[in-house]
Design an enzyme around this catalytic site. Structure first.
Site, PDB file in Angstrom:
ATOM      1  N   GLU A  13      10.001   3.943   0.240  1.00 57.56           N
ATOM      2  CA  GLU A  13      10.114   2.558   0.714  1.00 57.56           C
ATOM      3  C   GLU A  13      10.930   1.718  -0.256  1.00 57.56           C
ATOM      4  OE1 GLU A  13       6.505   0.272   1.080  1.00 57.56           O
ATOM      5  OE2 GLU A  13       5.534   1.394  -0.505  1.00 57.56           O
ATOM      6  N   LYS A  53      -2.333  -2.729  -1.655  1.00 63.14           N
ATOM      7  CA  LYS A  53      -1.461  -3.816  -2.127  1.00 63.14           C
ATOM      8  C   LYS A  53      -2.013  -4.368  -3.435  1.00 63.14           C
ATOM      9  CE  LYS A  53       1.239  -7.435   0.125  1.00 63.14           C
ATOM     10  NZ  LYS A  53       2.542  -6.896  -0.249  1.00 63.14           N
ATOM     11  N   ARG A  83      -6.650  -4.693   5.634  1.00 64.24           N
ATOM     12  CA  ARG A  83      -5.950  -4.032   4.525  1.00 64.24           C
ATOM     13  C   ARG A  83      -6.445  -4.573   3.184  1.00 64.24           C
ATOM     14  NH1 ARG A  83       0.458  -4.164   4.646  1.00 64.24           N
ATOM     15  NH2 ARG A  83       0.082  -6.285   3.925  1.00 64.24           N
TER      16      ARG A  83
HETATM   17  N1  PLP Z   1       5.938  -2.256   1.263  1.00 63.01           N
HETATM   18  C1  PLP Z   1       5.779  -3.043   0.195  1.00 63.01           C
HETATM   19  C2  PLP Z   1       5.887  -2.435  -1.148  1.00 63.01           C
HETATM   20  C3  PLP Z   1       5.509  -4.409   0.383  1.00 63.01           C
HETATM   21  O1  PLP Z   1       5.340  -5.208  -0.676  1.00 63.01           O
HETATM   22  C4  PLP Z   1       5.421  -4.945   1.668  1.00 63.01           C
HETATM   23  C5  PLP Z   1       5.107  -6.355   1.878  1.00 63.01           C
HETATM   24  O2  PLP Z   1       4.013  -6.730   2.160  1.00 63.01           O
HETATM   25  C6  PLP Z   1       5.590  -4.076   2.749  1.00 63.01           C
HETATM   26  C7  PLP Z   1       5.861  -2.751   2.515  1.00 63.01           C
HETATM   27  C8  PLP Z   1       5.487  -4.587   4.147  1.00 63.01           C
HETATM   28  O3  PLP Z   1       4.162  -4.777   4.535  1.00 63.01           O
HETATM   29  P1  PLP Z   1       3.802  -5.867   5.616  1.00 63.01           P
HETATM   30  O4  PLP Z   1       4.639  -5.569   6.800  1.00 63.01           O
HETATM   31  O5  PLP Z   1       2.362  -5.631   5.887  1.00 63.01           O
HETATM   32  O6  PLP Z   1       4.087  -7.182   5.032  1.00 63.01           O
HETATM   33  C1  COI Z   2       5.197  -9.466   1.535  1.00 60.44           C
HETATM   34  O1  COI Z   2       6.143  -9.176   2.271  1.00 60.44           O
HETATM   35  O2  COI Z   2       4.246 -10.148   1.947  1.00 60.44           O
HETATM   36  C2  COI Z   2       5.128  -9.022   0.154  1.00 60.44           C
HETATM   37  O3  COI Z   2       4.053  -9.020  -0.389  1.00 60.44           O
HETATM   38  C3  COI Z   2       6.321  -8.670  -0.595  1.00 60.44           C
HETATM   39  C4  COI Z   2       6.327  -9.389  -1.911  1.00 60.44           C
HETATM   40  C5  COI Z   2       6.873  -8.533  -2.969  1.00 60.44           C
HETATM   41  C6  COI Z   2       7.038 -10.689  -1.807  1.00 60.44           C
END
Ligand code: PLP
Ligand code: COI
Length: 334
Positions: free
Chosen positions: A215, A179, A77
């Site tokens: 989300e 991200k 990612r």
């Molecule tokens: N959506 C947002 C906006 C996030 O910041 C995060 C955190 O990383 C997620 C979703 C969840 O992604 P992940 O499960 O890869 O941490």
């Molecule tokens: C994560 O869950 O890793 C994120 O990046 C969320 C962040 C806003 C703390």
């Protein structure tokens, strides 16, 4: 060392990793103790938001070993985010190697087993150098910092209240799927407004029609329908959550329940028996109520984590902490 994290606040560990990109190539990359970076005031990361980041965790198992969850997926990612920001990529093996190095160097900062704590790992890339016009930089820094953490949302995993904002974090064909800091900058204002009014976080709607849940500010949204199906929205402006992907897999293959990726309209919320926010930091945080305009929707599972989400939570965290067998090559033991 007996580390006691305070929620999701930064605790400086001993080492971070840093690597510089100049003249078309990355240097070797080193571990160092100082967590300050000196960069040009004209860095593209500062003016034009040319940057991206990742978030993953290292977990202490019952036997004392430390393990990572789906680190290759974070690496992939990260590449997608770098490409969207027109930055040089980091090959998966280099990313994984750097993460392993920095975690091993800070092994004593991985909290002990049994308290739902972990070492949060934050890889990031920034455009640096002397730039004025709007164009991608030719110099970059790739760095990884870590911090021991507890839970992201206050308190134990009991349902939280969320507020639907009218503001958007990302545009329909923008950068919501990667991200990058800009998405988060746009979410600060509505998040603060939600928190000031006693909500845990805000929920963003689809930026085109403002009728469907996209989300949460820092996590994906999912629900369990009254028929017991796992449902989560699919949209080009949502971050492709690795936690959500894991839950979809576990729901389908272990719980053997149907998984649907479909629109979740605000006016259809009554079809959900349980709702949750999922992500690396949020883990699985059940959502008890969603307020929008002057309406408040209360989910049936609003006092404690609902039964299906609880089963998913136990499976996910069981795998992450090494108590449940890794079903899919998700774990890297250090
Ligand atoms: N959506 C947002 C906006 C996030 O910041 C995060 C955190 O990383 C997620 C979703 C969840 O992604 P992940 O499960 O890869 O941490
Ligand atoms: C994560 O869950 O890793 C994120 O990046 C969320 C962040 C806003 C703390």
């Amino acid at each position: 060392m007996d580390i006691k994290p305070k929620g999701f606040s930064y605790v400086k560990a001993d080492y971070n990793y840093i690597s510089y990109y100049k003249d078309g190539k990355w240097d070797e990359g080193v571990l160092r103790e100082d967590n300050n970076i000196t960069i040009s005031s004209l860095s593209t990361a500062l003016h034009y938001g040319q940057q991206c980041f990742e978030g993953l965790k290292a977990y202490r198992r019952k036997d004392g070993k430390v393990q990572l969850f789906r680190v290759e997926d974070n690496a992939r990612r990260f590449m997608t985010s770098c490409e969207r920001m027109v930055m040089p990529t980091i090959p998966v093996d280099v990313f994984v190697d750097a993460v392993k190095k920095v975690v091993l160097a800070n092994e004593s900062f991985v909290p002990e087993y049994g308290h739902n704590e972990s070492l949060y790992i934050r890889p990031f890339m920034i455009g640096v150098g002397d730039n004025l016009g709007l164009r991608p930089s030719s110099q970059y820094i790739f760095s990884i910092v870590v911090s021991p953490v507890g839970s992201y949302f206050d308190g134990p995993a009991s349902p939280v209240d969320m507020y639907v904002t009218e503001l958007d974090r990302a545009a329909p064909n923008g950068t919501g799927h990667v991200k990058v800091g800009g998405n988060y900058a746009a979410s600060l204002y509505p998040q603060l407004a939600a928190r000031k009014n006693g909500f845990a976080d805000c929920i963003f709607l689809d930026p085109k029609t403002h009728t469907k849940i996209e989300e949460v500010g820092a996590a994906n949204f999912f629900g369990i329908t009254r028929e017991g199906k796992y449902i989560t929205p699919k949209s080009p402006s949502i971050l492709n959550s690795i936690t959500n992907r894991s839950l979809k897999w576990l729901a389908k293959n272990v719980l053997e329940i149907e998984v649907i990726e479909d629109d979740i309209y605000l006016y259809d919320l009554y079809e959900l028996a349980e709702a949750g926010a999922c992500g690396t930091a949020a883990v699985i945080t059940p959502i008890g109520t969603i307020t929008y305009g002057n309406k408040k929707h209360v989910f049936p599972a609003c006092i404690e984590m609902g039964p299906t989400i609880k089963r998913l939570y136990d499976l996910l965290t069981g795998i992450q902490y090494g108590d449940v067998e890794d079903p899919n090559g998700w774990i890297t033991v250090l």
